[in-house]
Design a protein around this motif. Sequence first.
Motif, PDB file in Angstrom:
ATOM      1  N   GLN A 171      44.528  55.410  33.495  1.00 43.70           N
ATOM      2  CA  GLN A 171      44.890  54.453  34.541  1.00 43.70           C
ATOM      3  C   GLN A 171      43.760  54.283  35.553  1.00 43.70           C
ATOM      4  N   GLU A 172      43.033  55.360  35.808  1.00 38.79           N
ATOM      5  CA  GLU A 172      41.941  55.314  36.791  1.00 38.79           C
ATOM      6  C   GLU A 172      40.668  54.721  36.208  1.00 38.79           C
ATOM      7  N   ASN A 173      40.485  54.861  34.897  1.00 36.81           N
ATOM      8  CA  ASN A 173      39.255  54.403  34.248  1.00 36.81           C
ATOM      9  C   ASN A 173      39.325  52.897  33.987  1.00 36.81           C
ATOM     10  N   ILE A 174      38.824  52.123  34.919  1.00 37.52           N
ATOM     11  CA  ILE A 174      38.909  50.660  34.823  1.00 37.52           C
ATOM     12  C   ILE A 174      37.844  50.078  33.895  1.00 37.52           C
ATOM     13  N   LEU A 175      37.037  50.923  33.281  1.00 43.04           N
ATOM     14  CA  LEU A 175      35.983  50.435  32.394  1.00 43.04           C
ATOM     15  C   LEU A 175      36.450  50.314  30.951  1.00 43.04           C
ATOM     16  N   SER A 176      37.704  50.619  30.702  1.00 43.93           N
ATOM     17  CA  SER A 176      38.299  50.387  29.390  1.00 43.93           C
ATOM     18  C   SER A 176      38.683  48.917  29.286  1.00 43.93           C
ATOM     19  N   SER A 177      38.330  48.265  28.191  1.00 47.99           N
ATOM     20  CA  SER A 177      38.517  46.815  28.067  1.00 47.99           C
ATOM     21  C   SER A 177      39.978  46.385  28.130  1.00 47.99           C
ATOM     22  N   ASP A 178      40.906  47.315  27.898  1.00 51.14           N
ATOM     23  CA  ASP A 178      42.316  46.955  27.959  1.00 51.14           C
ATOM     24  C   ASP A 178      42.949  47.264  29.317  1.00 51.14           C
ATOM     25  N   HIS A 179      42.138  47.704  30.279  1.00 47.93           N
ATOM     26  CA  HIS A 179      42.653  47.955  31.627  1.00 47.93           C
ATOM     27  C   HIS A 179      42.809  46.633  32.371  1.00 47.93           C
ATOM     28  N   HIS A 180      43.862  46.487  33.142  1.00 47.24           N
ATOM     29  CA  HIS A 180      44.125  45.206  33.799  1.00 47.24           C
ATOM     30  C   HIS A 180      43.083  44.868  34.871  1.00 47.24           C
ATOM     31  N   LEU A 181      42.282  45.858  35.307  1.00 45.44           N
ATOM     32  CA  LEU A 181      41.232  45.610  36.297  1.00 45.44           C
ATOM     33  C   LEU A 181      39.842  45.506  35.670  1.00 45.44           C
ATOM     34  N   PHE A 182      39.775  45.557  34.344  1.00 49.78           N
ATOM     35  CA  PHE A 182      38.473  45.533  33.674  1.00 49.78           C
ATOM     36  C   PHE A 182      37.672  44.277  34.023  1.00 49.78           C
ATOM     37  N   GLY A 183      38.297  43.123  33.939  1.00 56.82           N
ATOM     38  CA  GLY A 183      37.598  41.869  34.226  1.00 56.82           C
ATOM     39  C   GLY A 183      37.068  41.826  35.644  1.00 56.82           C
ATOM     40  N   GLU A 184      37.879  42.277  36.599  1.00 52.81           N
ATOM     41  CA  GLU A 184      37.445  42.295  38.000  1.00 52.81           C
ATOM     42  C   GLU A 184      36.293  43.272  38.189  1.00 52.81           C
ATOM     43  N   ALA A 185      36.357  44.420  37.480  1.00 46.14           N
ATOM     44  CA  ALA A 185      35.290  45.410  37.586  1.00 46.14           C
ATOM     45  C   ALA A 185      33.959  44.847  37.088  1.00 46.14           C
ATOM     46  N   VAL A 186      33.982  44.186  35.936  1.00 43.59           N
ATOM     47  CA  VAL A 186      32.765  43.601  35.381  1.00 43.59           C
ATOM     48  C   VAL A 186      32.207  42.541  36.328  1.00 43.59           C
ATOM     49  N   LYS A 187      33.085  41.714  36.877  1.00 42.23           N
ATOM     50  CA  LYS A 187      32.658  40.662  37.799  1.00 42.23           C
ATOM     51  C   LYS A 187      31.958  41.262  39.016  1.00 42.23           C
ATOM     52  N   LYS A 188      32.539  42.296  39.590  1.00 42.04           N
ATOM     53  CA  LYS A 188      31.947  42.916  40.781  1.00 42.04           C
ATOM     54  C   LYS A 188      30.665  43.677  40.434  1.00 42.04           C
ATOM     55  N   LEU A 189      30.603  44.265  39.252  1.00 36.50           N
ATOM     56  CA  LEU A 189      29.373  44.932  38.833  1.00 36.50           C
ATOM     57  C   LEU A 189      28.233  43.937  38.691  1.00 36.50           C
ATOM     58  N   LYS A 190      28.532  42.753  38.177  1.00 35.01           N
ATOM     59  CA  LYS A 190      27.502  41.718  38.050  1.00 35.01           C
ATOM     60  C   LYS A 190      26.993  41.292  39.420  1.00 35.01           C
ATOM     61  N   ILE A 191      27.905  41.147  40.368  1.00 34.57           N
ATOM     62  CA  ILE A 191      27.501  40.778  41.727  1.00 34.57           C
ATOM     63  C   ILE A 191      26.651  41.895  42.336  1.00 34.57           C
ATOM     64  N   ALA A 192      27.114  43.140  42.174  1.00 34.50           N
ATOM     65  CA  ALA A 192      26.384  44.278  42.725  1.00 34.50           C
ATOM     66  C   ALA A 192      24.978  44.379  42.146  1.00 34.50           C
ATOM     67  N   SER A 193      24.855  44.088  40.847  1.00 40.29           N
ATOM     68  CA  SER A 193      23.561  44.225  40.171  1.00 40.29           C
ATOM     69  C   SER A 193      22.544  43.194  40.641  1.00 40.29           C
ATOM     70  N   ASN A 194      22.987  42.180  41.365  1.00 39.35           N
ATOM     71  CA  ASN A 194      22.055  41.189  41.905  1.00 39.35           C
ATOM     72  C   ASN A 194      21.220  41.754  43.046  1.00 39.35           C
ATOM     73  N   SER A 195      21.690  42.838  43.634  1.00 38.67           N
ATOM     74  CA  SER A 195      20.920  43.489  44.697  1.00 38.67           C
ATOM     75  C   SER A 195      19.777  44.292  44.086  1.00 38.67           C
ATOM     76  N   LYS A 196      18.588  44.134  44.626  1.00 40.80           N
ATOM     77  CA  LYS A 196      17.424  44.871  44.137  1.00 40.80           C
ATOM     78  C   LYS A 196      17.518  46.361  44.457  1.00 40.80           C
ATOM     79  N   ARG A 197      18.470  46.718  45.305  1.00 42.35           N
ATOM     80  CA  ARG A 197      18.616  48.125  45.685  1.00 42.35           C
ATOM     81  C   ARG A 197      19.695  48.850  44.878  1.00 42.35           C
ATOM     82  N   ILE A 198      20.330  48.148  43.937  1.00 39.92           N
ATOM     83  CA  ILE A 198      21.411  48.735  43.156  1.00 39.92           C
ATOM     84  C   ILE A 198      20.972  48.946  41.710  1.00 39.92           C
ATOM     85  N   GLN A 199      21.280  50.134  41.177  1.00 36.32           N
ATOM     86  CA  GLN A 199      21.038  50.419  39.764  1.00 36.32           C
ATOM     87  C   GLN A 199      22.334  50.894  39.121  1.00 36.32           C
ATOM     88  N   LEU A 200      22.525  50.497  37.868  1.00 36.94           N
ATOM     89  CA  LEU A 200      23.723  50.853  37.122  1.00 36.94           C
ATOM     90  C   LEU A 200      23.403  51.951  36.121  1.00 36.94           C
TER      91      LEU A 200
END
Length: 355
Positions: free
Chosen positions: A317-346
């Motif tokens: 339930q806590e691991n939102i990086l599983s593709s079947d988690h209901h927050l997965f899409g939101e997590a990917v979207k926010k990660l993409k936004i975060a990655s636009n910062s030159k100070r952020i690394q994944l």
Amino acid sequence: MQKCIAFFLTQKPPININMESHVPYYLKHQYNLYDRTPKTGITNICNIPEKTLTIDNQGNCLLCVCDGWLPISVGHIMNFNSLEEIWQTDLAKRIQKDVADKKYTWCSVDYCGIKNMNKVMPHYYISINIDESCNLQCPTCRSSFMNFTNGKIYENKLAWANHIIKLIEDFQKTATIAMSGNGDPFASLIYRPLLMSIKPRDEHRYRIMTNGLLLKKLLTKTSIYNNIEEYSISIDAGDAKTYEKVRLRGKWDNLLENLNFLKEKLKDKNKFVNLNFCLHKENLSSLLNFVKLVEKYEWIGTIHPMENWGTINNFNQENILSSDHHLFGEAVKKLKIASNSKRIQLQGILKELIN
């Protein structure tokens, strides 16, 4: 911030060894998540087992920056009279050859990053993770408060610390020495001898992994203060409400006070500061605030996938990086936004999710 798997092997294992018998109790139920067979299709190179040592909370010596990424012990630290001996054991040589041949048989390749890049150490890296003692109780790391101040466990770990001091002071090669990925070095009475009395060599630089809450109180009292090149600070949030929910026993105002102290102390100094964010359901809403915080301090921020250390009953339930988690899409979207910062690394698999 980060605890990892440890195995206790003392002789050359065959490829088909029953590795499950060497998994720590808190990860036995998750062992099948990790592939411990020769990999195919990985072309990137890694020299980490030839240059790296992690000493875990059992005193075991492992040849990766994270013991869970290459979870095989080549011996106990008290059985070695020099650090050089550790990389020369028969088992160490076997692991080194396996990695050099790009088989990565015992490596957690989904987490370590070898699929995405070469992993080449320019000099030695020694990570000291011998004590779990911490002033916080973060659910992603532990299920109970831990702080060893007396008793047999404390005495054993203190003996390891004193032995490690001698080994490091005798080690004449260029090295980065890291403390600690398992607990907080400033909250630990076991790390105090290392922090307060070790005599730094010119060839050695230090990396401190901490929650940052005791920096103002203890940092400048350490004997290695002038030799610290990197501060890795785990905060897992970008606002007070989220921070105090996911960093149990921590106070946001105290964190900011210590971050401001560090910012002032490092002014005009060439030091590296990294703020860490372990992503899960409870702090997803705070991710972009974390990015803003990183940019405010003009440091680097690293976002990590949550790993299962057996401390969370509802991990799926806590691991939102599983593709079947209901927050997965939101997590990917926010990660993409975060990655636009030159100070952020994944870290690790997060890079694959946004591509």
